[in-house]
Each structure stands twice: as C-alpha cells, then as structure tokens.
Write a protein that holds these residues in place. Sequence first.
Motif, PDB file in Angstrom:
ATOM      1  N   SER A  59       0.820  -1.212   0.000  1.00  0.00           N
ATOM      2  CA  SER A  59       0.000   0.000   0.000  1.00  0.00           C
ATOM      3  C   SER A  59       0.851   1.258   0.000  1.00  0.00           C
ATOM      4  O   SER A  59       0.365   2.367  -0.139  1.00  0.00           O
ATOM      5  CB  SER A  59      -0.913   0.017   1.223  1.00  0.00           C
ATOM      6  N   SER A  61       2.057   2.685   2.342  1.00  0.00           N
ATOM      7  CA  SER A  61       1.761   3.564   3.465  1.00  0.00           C
ATOM      8  C   SER A  61       2.155   2.906   4.782  1.00  0.00           C
ATOM      9  O   SER A  61       2.149   1.686   4.911  1.00  0.00           O
ATOM     10  CB  SER A  61       0.286   3.949   3.466  1.00  0.00           C
ATOM     11  N   VAL A  93       0.385   7.262   7.749  1.00  0.00           N
ATOM     12  CA  VAL A  93      -0.998   7.378   8.195  1.00  0.00           C
ATOM     13  C   VAL A  93      -0.942   7.473   9.713  1.00  0.00           C
ATOM     14  O   VAL A  93      -0.521   6.533  10.389  1.00  0.00           O
ATOM     15  CB  VAL A  93      -1.836   6.166   7.778  1.00  0.00           C
ATOM     16  N   GLY A  95      -2.089   7.839  13.562  1.00  0.00           N
ATOM     17  CA  GLY A  95      -3.148   7.505  14.505  1.00  0.00           C
ATOM     18  C   GLY A  95      -2.895   8.218  15.824  1.00  0.00           C
ATOM     19  O   GLY A  95      -1.821   8.104  16.394  1.00  0.00           O
ATOM     20  N   GLU A 106      -7.803  -0.153  18.209  1.00  0.00           N
ATOM     21  CA  GLU A 106      -8.712   0.204  17.118  1.00  0.00           C
ATOM     22  C   GLU A 106      -7.925   0.679  15.904  1.00  0.00           C
ATOM     23  O   GLU A 106      -8.203   0.296  14.777  1.00  0.00           O
ATOM     24  CB  GLU A 106      -9.650   1.332  17.553  1.00  0.00           C
ATOM     25  N   TYR A 107      -6.951   1.517  16.189  1.00  0.00           N
ATOM     26  CA  TYR A 107      -6.166   2.067  15.094  1.00  0.00           C
ATOM     27  C   TYR A 107      -5.344   1.007  14.389  1.00  0.00           C
ATOM     28  O   TYR A 107      -5.236   0.985  13.173  1.00  0.00           O
ATOM     29  CB  TYR A 107      -5.242   3.178  15.598  1.00  0.00           C
ATOM     30  N   ARG A 109      -5.972  -2.109  14.176  1.00  0.00           N
ATOM     31  CA  ARG A 109      -6.909  -2.896  13.393  1.00  0.00           C
ATOM     32  C   ARG A 109      -7.243  -2.195  12.075  1.00  0.00           C
ATOM     33  O   ARG A 109      -7.206  -2.766  11.007  1.00  0.00           O
ATOM     34  CB  ARG A 109      -8.186  -3.118  14.204  1.00  0.00           C
ATOM     35  N   HIS A 110      -7.574  -0.935  12.227  1.00  0.00           N
ATOM     36  CA  HIS A 110      -7.913  -0.156  11.040  1.00  0.00           C
ATOM     37  C   HIS A 110      -6.765  -0.068  10.047  1.00  0.00           C
ATOM     38  O   HIS A 110      -6.945  -0.168   8.842  1.00  0.00           O
ATOM     39  CB  HIS A 110      -8.342   1.244  11.454  1.00  0.00           C
ATOM     40  N   ILE A 112      -4.253  -2.171   9.730  1.00  0.00           N
ATOM     41  CA  ILE A 112      -4.039  -3.473   9.102  1.00  0.00           C
ATOM     42  C   ILE A 112      -5.059  -3.643   7.983  1.00  0.00           C
ATOM     43  O   ILE A 112      -4.745  -4.091   6.881  1.00  0.00           O
ATOM     44  CB  ILE A 112      -4.177  -4.612  10.123  1.00  0.00           C
ATOM     45  N   GLN A 113      -6.268  -3.268   8.295  1.00  0.00           N
ATOM     46  CA  GLN A 113      -7.336  -3.347   7.299  1.00  0.00           C
ATOM     47  C   GLN A 113      -6.953  -2.533   6.063  1.00  0.00           C
ATOM     48  O   GLN A 113      -7.181  -2.951   4.940  1.00  0.00           O
ATOM     49  CB  GLN A 113      -8.629  -2.821   7.935  1.00  0.00           C
ATOM     50  N   ARG A 114      -6.375  -1.393   6.314  1.00  0.00           N
ATOM     51  CA  ARG A 114      -5.920  -0.521   5.225  1.00  0.00           C
ATOM     52  C   ARG A 114      -4.644  -1.037   4.578  1.00  0.00           C
ATOM     53  O   ARG A 114      -4.095  -0.430   3.681  1.00  0.00           O
ATOM     54  CB  ARG A 114      -5.653   0.893   5.759  1.00  0.00           C
ATOM     55  N   GLN A 115      -4.155  -2.162   5.076  1.00  0.00           N
ATOM     56  CA  GLN A 115      -2.988  -2.802   4.484  1.00  0.00           C
ATOM     57  C   GLN A 115      -1.716  -1.972   4.530  1.00  0.00           C
ATOM     58  O   GLN A 115      -0.955  -1.952   3.552  1.00  0.00           O
ATOM     59  CB  GLN A 115      -3.286  -3.173   3.025  1.00  0.00           C
ATOM     60  N   LYS A 137       2.478 -11.415  12.394  1.00  0.00           N
ATOM     61  CA  LYS A 137       1.855 -11.259  11.083  1.00  0.00           C
ATOM     62  C   LYS A 137       2.876 -10.846  10.029  1.00  0.00           C
ATOM     63  O   LYS A 137       2.528 -10.572   8.883  1.00  0.00           O
ATOM     64  CB  LYS A 137       0.749 -10.185  11.139  1.00  0.00           C
TER      65      LYS A 137
END
Lengths: 339, 339
Positions: A59, A61, A93, A95, A106-107, A109-110, A112-115, A137
């Motif tokens: 990504s 990022s 990015v 947080g 939360e951040y 997780r978010h 990771i979701q955003r890769q 991971k």
Amino acid sequence: MVSINDVAARANVSISTVSRVINQNANVSREKEEAVLRAVDELDYIPNGLAQGLVTKKSKSIGVLIADVANLYYSYLVKSIEKELRTAGYYAVIGNTEWEAKREKEYIRHLIQRQVDGFILASTSLSEKYINQLAEKDIPIVVLDREIKSDKIDIIRINDYKGGYQAAEHLIECGYEYFIHLKGPGFTVTAADRSRGFKDCMQEHLINGQNYVMLSSSFVEEESAKKMASFLEKNNYKNKKIGIFAANDASAFGVLKELKRRRIKVPEEAGVVGFDNVNFAEYSSPALTTINRSIADVGKLSAEILLENLNKDENDVVKAQNKNLDVELIIRESTAQVN
Amino acid sequence: MVSINDVAARANVSISTVSRVINQNANVSREKEEAVLRAVDELDYIPNGLAQGLVTKKSKSIGVLIADVANLYYSYLVKSIEKELRTAGYYAVIGNTEWEAKREKEYIRHLIQRQVDGFILASTSLSEKYINQLAEKDIPIVVLDREIKSDKIDIIRINDYKGGYQAAEHLIECGYEYFIHLKGPGFTVTAADRSRGFKDCMQEHLINGQNYVMLSSSFVEEESAKKMASFLEKNNYKNKKIGIFAANDASAFGVLKELKRRRIKVPEEAGVVGFDNVNFAEYSSPALTTINRSIADVGKLSAEILLENLNKDENDVVKAQNKNLDVELIIRESTAQVN
DNA sequence: CTGTTAGCGCATTCAT
DNA sequence: ATGAATGCGCTAACAG
C-alpha cells in the motif's frame, strides 16, 4: 472516475500496455508510450491505489501511532518521520491514540485493514503480548520508547535513566533543599527509568536533612498542574527552596503554570527541570531547563530502519536493531544556583 | 494473510455469508452467524480494506492537508478534526505540506489515488483553479482560511480583519508610540485580511507623530525572528515604545525571542500581540497577548460539514456553506499600559 | 436464509 | 513489443 480501461480505449492499446507505461518497468514502443501518456494527460487519469494495492499487496503507506498530536514531542516526531518516509515514496498514516490502549488497538486494526506496509509505534499503552502478535503477522514494526522482547521488532530508545539522574543531580547542585519528582504514567518504561534515575541520584547524594518525594502524575500538562497544586496546598515548604523534576516538558509547563499562579518565584524559590527539550522549551516563562533528546534524529532513524526492513528480500535476515540514543542536560532559566 | 475464503471454509459457509455477518446488514441464521464469528475470531481475520473499497467505492478515509504539523495551530486543528471524524467511523489521512504548493499537489494526487472520500484543506498555497478542478471530480471539499468562488466547496473562515483591527487598536490604547506589523505570507487571504485590519485601524487612529510600518514576513517563528532582528539593526527606536503585531502566534514567539536577545523589555519597551491563541500562548515568556480563534470549534465544524456532505444522497442538493467565525482579543503579559 | 456469480481496477503471467 | 486472460479479496445482485 476514469479507469485504466478508459485510457486504454483512448490510446488504442490494451490495458496491459497502459499498466506498463504507468509502472515504467516493461518495454513499450515509443509511439504507444506517447499515445498512452497523452491519454493519461487528457483524461487526467490517476490509478486507483486500492486496486493496485490489492494485486501488489503493497500500500506504500506506514501506520504511525502516537499518543497526542497536540503534544510538541509527538508532533515534531511525526514531522520528521513523515519527511523521511516521503522521500522514499511512502506515506504516513497517523493515529492519535490519546494515551488509550483501546484506541491504539482500534487504530492498529484499522491500519491493518488498510494494508499498511509497516508500523512505527510511538504510543505506549499497548501490551507487549499484543505487539508481539502483530509482529507474528510479519509486518515490519519499529517501536519507540519501549522495551519489547522480540527478535522481530526494532526498538529505539533514549537513555531515560541517565536523563533522570542528570536532572536530579543538577537540581542538587543548584542548591535546592527539598525535591519533588512528578512521575510519568506507570505503564511506561520511559517514565519508570526517568524516575529510577532520579531516585538513585537522590539516594546517593542527599545529606543532612535534605529530602525528596515522588508523586505519581502523567505526561499531560493539566494533570501535573493539579498534582502540583494539591501537593503545595497540603504541604508548606515556603521556607525551603524546592527543586522539581517533571517527567516531560508538557508536565513541566503545567508545574510552571501552577507555580506562577501561587507567585512562587522560579528559579529563586523553586527550580524546574523538564524532559524532551521540546521546541517551545526556550520560549516558556521562564525558559525551561530540560533534558534534550534529539527528536528529529529519533524520527529519522525510526523511518530509516523501517524502510530497511521494507526493502529487504524475503530471505534476507536482518537482525532486529536495538538503539539507545544519548541525552543531555540543557540549562536555561527555570533553574539557577540558589545558595 | 487470512482472507474471506479461509473464514468461509472454516465456518462451512459461502463467502457471501461471511460477508453478510461482517457487514451486519443482511439476515443470517443464528447458527451460521455464530460459526462465522467463531472462525473470524479463531483466524484473527481482518477484512482487506483495499478490496472492500474497490467494490464499495468508499474508503472511509478523509484527506486532511495542513501546512505544518509541528505548528501548534495545525496540530491542535488536526486533533479536533480527527476526533470528530473518528466518532463517525472515518479516519483522517494527514498531509504535511510545509507551505509548499508542490507538496500539496503531490499529496492531493496521492490521496485521490488512495480514494479518500473527501478533503479538508487547511493548507493555503493551492491555486483556486486547482481546487475547483478537484471539486469537479465530485469529491466533497471543505476549505479552511481561504476564499474560493464555488458553490460546491464549503468554506470556513474566521474574522481575520477584525482580529487585525483589534490587535492594532489594543496596541494604540496601551500607549505604544511606534508600530510594527509583521505580515504573514502574501498568498494568504488570512494574512492579507489581518494586515488590512491593522492598517485601517492605524490610519483611523494615528495622530501627531505616531507612525507605523508593515514588514513582510511569514507564519514561521525563525523567519519572523530574523525579520525583527534586521529591522531593529537598521532602525533605532530605543527612544520610542514599539507595539508589534505579528501575523500569528508562532511569529510572535519569534519576535519575543529576538526582543529578549536584545534585552528589550516586554511589555515596557515593546508590546507584542499574536494571532491564534495557540495552547502555549499562556506559557510563553511573557505570556502572549493574542487574538483568539477557537481552533477546536473550527476543526469540529469542518469535520461536521464534510460528514454532512458525505452522508447526503446523490440527489440531495446541499448548498455549500460559508461560515465566518468570530475572534476576540485576549490580553496577557506581552502588552500593558505604558503611558 | 444462503450459495453462485459477476465485476470493482489493476498487475502479471502466458502466448504471440 | 503487445494483447488476452487470470486473479487479488471483496460486495452485491441474482437465483433458489
């Protein structure tokens, strides 16, 4: 939204060709390349990064977790990290966790979701276990201001113990008679080390009647102001000159504020030492004596180490680094020789 | 990386069912739901946001462009924006532009590529034409501290003119005799308005022999310190009490620093007024008299307006807003009655 | 209520 | 050098 298909159609080529010129790696004939470039320009085409990331698994990022953007230490840190990452084609990015472990999770997780391709963790509440899970991971991680047992995680720290020790020593040398240390949050190694340094120095040097106390406080200005206030209310040290070591500069500013409110003169009646040497330290009233850590270096270094990990091959085994940066006492106006 | 397929396999359901429970919208039987949830938990599954975004055309992230994270005005602004967005399930992607139009463009390009759902532009160098092109792409945009002619773009400003006027008025009322205004960057409407306010007030009030000068400077501390230094070197106003209006607080801090270096007493020999009422204004040496703009409100409001646009239906026509927030003079220690 | 399928926009084989 | 085809991980019809 214009897609790669639109460009291909306009340039009379296939989408593969468009992709090739976009990514500049494969061979494309002069004329087709120009045709594509023209189409890109005319359509104002910007590739969809989500689609790109989906196939490349990158990504470009980096997730950067900090405790408080409005804190000068963190904002400056972010600035230097961002600068370094950008020159390498990566984006930060950020947080803002407000010192809360829940927010950090939360951040993460978010992100990771955003890769995100990697993490720089300068936020301190997360449990070691959790961070290690993250490392499992296989996402590169650089951790600041913490101690983690892992051979996958790079760690950058400063010599907090020495800083605490120097602060105490300076206060003693100045001739203050009674000493107060406002401790940072307990879940933090940095705060603990600073306190330990302070305490050790006190134990070694104190003589006849001199004394010290350690109050639990935080890294936040307002809380330290309150702690200071309630302490001064209960105890009367008008007759003694007090030397105060706050766990960081923000905390020291809170102390300064409270002292001013009570018309206690700094540095004559009370001396104050902070920690961080934030940009603003020289502007405070009075200018703050503090322990300098070179924030820009920390930021740059953390980004560099992370990028190193990002660029290594699958089978390259880069050993996790464990850096420890030096600190130094900066004497300004909030302390002075008083005897 | 574990995908939706892994979860589906483990829970013995199809990927659609997994998707349904992840997104909580459709009907799924109790038992299947539990099976999926268990699999999600066991595999520690986190959906791939890139893939989600690719199909939903939403990234749930907002691009926020600021000029300098290490500047207290911007860092606090970011903090309040981020807070507001987060409670609505959005994330801020911050771009630090260092006051450079080139960087702004790079960031906007990158953020579009990343498919942000909207922009908050608090960075000021971009040309109006460029911003309008952006708006044409139908991405919601909220612009701070600027004037843009467009019915698609929401604008939030403060009353810079009034602030400049009040600063000048206060300096005059204090009894200073010679006035200096350090102007902010010329490409900025905010700076221009503050200067205009200052100038108008001067023109209206000055009498017998009083005089003023406007020096072009910037919003950055160091530059203002330099400007101040070179001015003081060339001109000798030792005999006159000077009132100084800096274009923002950072600039004012620079002025304060230079004044201190030259042992010019504030507020006795020189008075200083800033603009922004940054958090640290009350801690500076001496505490800074300044124009207050409630930064938290601006941040919150900009996020709210953007979210409003994000949530509206295709055919809802929400008229672009144009807010103008009030300012007020905060008198502290850097100015005082001197006659 | 649930599974199958198509397709989002792109990079990347594999042929040619 | 170039195009056709495949699939990244997911959501959203669609059919049953």
